[in-house]
Design an enzyme around this catalytic site. Structure first.
Site, PDB file in Angstrom:
ATOM      1  N   LYS A  57       0.846  -1.205   0.000  1.00  0.00           N
ATOM      2  CA  LYS A  57       0.000   0.000   0.000  1.00  0.00           C
ATOM      3  C   LYS A  57       0.878   1.250   0.000  1.00  0.00           C
ATOM      4  O   LYS A  57       2.104   1.150   0.184  1.00  0.00           O
ATOM      5  CB  LYS A  57      -0.957  -0.026   1.192  1.00  0.00           C
ATOM      6  CG  LYS A  57      -0.307  -0.041   2.556  1.00  0.00           C
ATOM      7  CD  LYS A  57      -1.320  -0.489   3.603  1.00  0.00           C
ATOM      8  CE  LYS A  57      -0.696  -0.737   4.946  1.00  0.00           C
ATOM      9  NZ  LYS A  57      -0.709   0.363   5.859  1.00  0.00           N
ATOM     10  N   TYR A 284      16.650  29.851   7.391  1.00  0.00           N
ATOM     11  CA  TYR A 284      15.469  30.564   7.866  1.00  0.00           C
ATOM     12  C   TYR A 284      15.466  30.693   9.392  1.00  0.00           C
ATOM     13  O   TYR A 284      15.777  29.734  10.105  1.00  0.00           O
ATOM     14  CB  TYR A 284      14.195  29.816   7.452  1.00  0.00           C
ATOM     15  CG  TYR A 284      13.853  29.970   5.997  1.00  0.00           C
ATOM     16  CD1 TYR A 284      13.612  31.225   5.444  1.00  0.00           C
ATOM     17  CD2 TYR A 284      13.753  28.853   5.168  1.00  0.00           C
ATOM     18  CE1 TYR A 284      13.292  31.361   4.102  1.00  0.00           C
ATOM     19  CE2 TYR A 284      13.425  28.981   3.827  1.00  0.00           C
ATOM     20  CZ  TYR A 284      13.200  30.251   3.302  1.00  0.00           C
ATOM     21  OH  TYR A 284      12.880  30.382   1.987  1.00  0.00           O
TER      22      TYR A 284
HETATM   23  C1  LIG Z   1      -4.049  -4.595   8.143  1.00  0.00           C
HETATM   24  C2  LIG Z   1      -2.588  -4.481   7.889  1.00  0.00           C
HETATM   25  N1  LIG Z   1      -1.879  -5.583   7.660  1.00  0.00           N
HETATM   26  C3  LIG Z   1      -0.530  -5.515   7.441  1.00  0.00           C
HETATM   27  C4  LIG Z   1       0.128  -4.301   7.458  1.00  0.00           C
HETATM   28  C5  LIG Z   1       1.603  -4.274   7.275  1.00  0.00           C
HETATM   29  O1  LIG Z   1       2.203  -3.831   8.446  1.00  0.00           O
HETATM   30  P1  LIG Z   1       3.776  -3.663   8.579  1.00  0.00           P
HETATM   31  O2  LIG Z   1       4.154  -2.625   7.570  1.00  0.00           O
HETATM   32  O3  LIG Z   1       3.978  -3.218   9.965  1.00  0.00           O
HETATM   33  O4  LIG Z   1       4.390  -4.973   8.274  1.00  0.00           O
HETATM   34  C6  LIG Z   1      -0.594  -3.137   7.703  1.00  0.00           C
HETATM   35  C7  LIG Z   1       0.101  -1.849   7.749  1.00  0.00           C
HETATM   36  O5  LIG Z   1      -0.236  -0.893   8.351  1.00  0.00           O
HETATM   37  C8  LIG Z   1      -1.996  -3.214   7.917  1.00  0.00           C
HETATM   38  O6  LIG Z   1      -2.721  -2.111   8.154  1.00  0.00           O
END
Ligand SMILES: Cc1ncc(COP(=O)(O)O)c(C=O)c1O
Length: 389
Positions: A57, A284
């Site tokens: 994601k 700045y």
């Molecule tokens: C539902 C879910 N599963 C897995 C993950 C992956 O987590 P991580 O990046 O801590 O491995 C996330 C990340 O926020 C998540 O929201």
């Protein structure tokens, strides 16, 4: 021209606009795809018989899902998680055969796109289950879905009362739905001693007993390190694949040695070097005032590139393996470094590392008062260069 101002890497003599692919890049994010694949394989080894999905994601945590996901697919990863429908639709082009899970779930107006792009929603509520079941009723075959139960995050997923209702009426409510996974998410998995881990594990087992049998998934990067009992049928690491230490509390830079390889290297060129007198200020609001005659190097990276402004007068960068402090405020496109203590003055065009093998992700996150996730996902303006594929 003195040595400090002699260009070591002169810019190409061209009027053409500089693109991400041009020879000169003031700043770049080098993404080491082999390191991401190696990190994935480390999880596969640790997980044993348990399957390992990849969380890509937020555009592969800022590193480019369109490049990261195919590299992982080639290494045998067949399941990917994204948050948004739009991310999933874009990812479908990169991994045409893979299973893509959408964590946001199935809002009624998302249903047609979910179906047409062969996406698997993570159903977070009875309302989403109803929307997906209704969509299934229209077709002839069942629709795959994940059932997400909330075991303590109080964020997404079926809360306890909805789980109880679903448990009592699952034949009707899950009509037309093929649950391919039941999942939950841990709140404190980066703190092994936190009692919420065991509580969530126990609630998850109870939830599984209340639902029709399906493969299960609880652990992400850190959770997978809590022990085999957290693995179930699928672990779903994200941040560790991109180099974060899954055995350290997030945002601390501390913990067991990092088993993961560095995957993201952020570098930028020195644009200018100047001597300043004792008492002169830098940047700045003049927040840095030299206590001695000093040498300041100005580097082509700023907060618009994702360098946290919180690193002002606090962070470090690395030049030729030497750590040098940030002097003054991080500005939109530039940072200024106090390079007075370097054995040799830097040259215009020298490369400075803001994140990488010397300035580790965990350390940078800790210095900036944030976590590894935010550091990575902020890196949006910098051109990316991919190593390895
Ligand atoms: C539902 C879910 N599963 C897995 C993950 C992956 O987590 P991580 O990046 O801590 O491995 C996330 C990340 O926020 C998540 O929201």
């Amino acid at each position: 021209m003195d040595a400090a101002h002699r260009p070591r890497h002169p810019a190409p003599m061209t009027e053409a606009p500089l693109s991400a692919g041009s020879d000169f890049q003031a700043a770049r994010l080098t993404v080491r795809l082999p390191a991401i694949v190696a990190n994935y394989r480390t999880y596969r080894r640790m997980a044993g018989p348990t399957a390992v999905a990849a969380v890509v994601k937020a555009d592969g945590y800022g590193l480019g899902a369109a490049r990261v996901a195919p590299a992982l697919a080639q290494a045998g990863c067949d399941s990917f998680f994204v948050a948004r429908l739009e991310e999933a639709v874009a990812l479908r082009k990169s991994v045409p055969q893979a299973r893509i899970f959408v964590l946001d779930g199935a809002a009624p107006d998302a249903v047609p796109a979910l179906i047409s792009h062969r996406l698997t929603p993570v159903l977070n509520s009875l309302a989403q289950i109803a929307a997906w079941s209704a969509a299934a009723g229209v077709g002839t075959s069942k629709l795959d879905a994940v059932l997400h139960v909330d075991t303590g995050m109080n964020r997404l997923g079926l809360p306890g009362d909805e789980l109880a209702i679903l448990s009592g009426e699952h034949a009707r409510r899950l009509a037309g739905i093929n649950p391919v996974l039941v999942m939950s998410h841990l709140a404190c998995s980066d703190e092994p001693a936190n009692s919420l881990n065991a509580e969530q594990l126990s609630r998850f087992k109870q939830a599984l007993a209340m639902l029709p049998p399906a493969p299960a998934s609880l652990a992400a990067s850190h959770g997978a390190m809590l022990g085999m009992e957290y693995h179930f049928d699928l672990v779903r690491p994200g941040v560790a694949l991109y180099g974060a230490n899954p055995q350290a509390q997030e945002g601390t830079g501390k913990g067991a040695p990092n088993l993961m390889q560095t995957a993201a290297v952020l570098t930028a060129r020195v644009l200018q070097v100047r001597r300043i007198d004792s008492g002169s200020s830098v940047g700045y609001a003049a927040t840095f005032r030299a206590k001695r005659p000093s040498m300041i190097a100005t580097v082509a990276l700023g907060y618009a590139d994702g360098v946290p402004r919180a690193l002002s007068n606090k962070g470090f960068a690395a030049l030729g393996g030497h750590r040098v402090p940030v002097a003054g405020r991080v500005s939109m496109d530039l940072i200024t470094l106090d390079v007075s203590d370097l054995p040799e003055a830097p040259h215009i065009g020298d490369e400075v590392e803001l994140l990488g093998d010397t300035m580790t992700l965990g350390e940078v996150a800790a210095m900036a008062g944030t976590n590894e996730y935010e550091i990575l996902t902020r890196l949006r303006r910098v051109p990316r260069v991919y190593e390895g594929q």
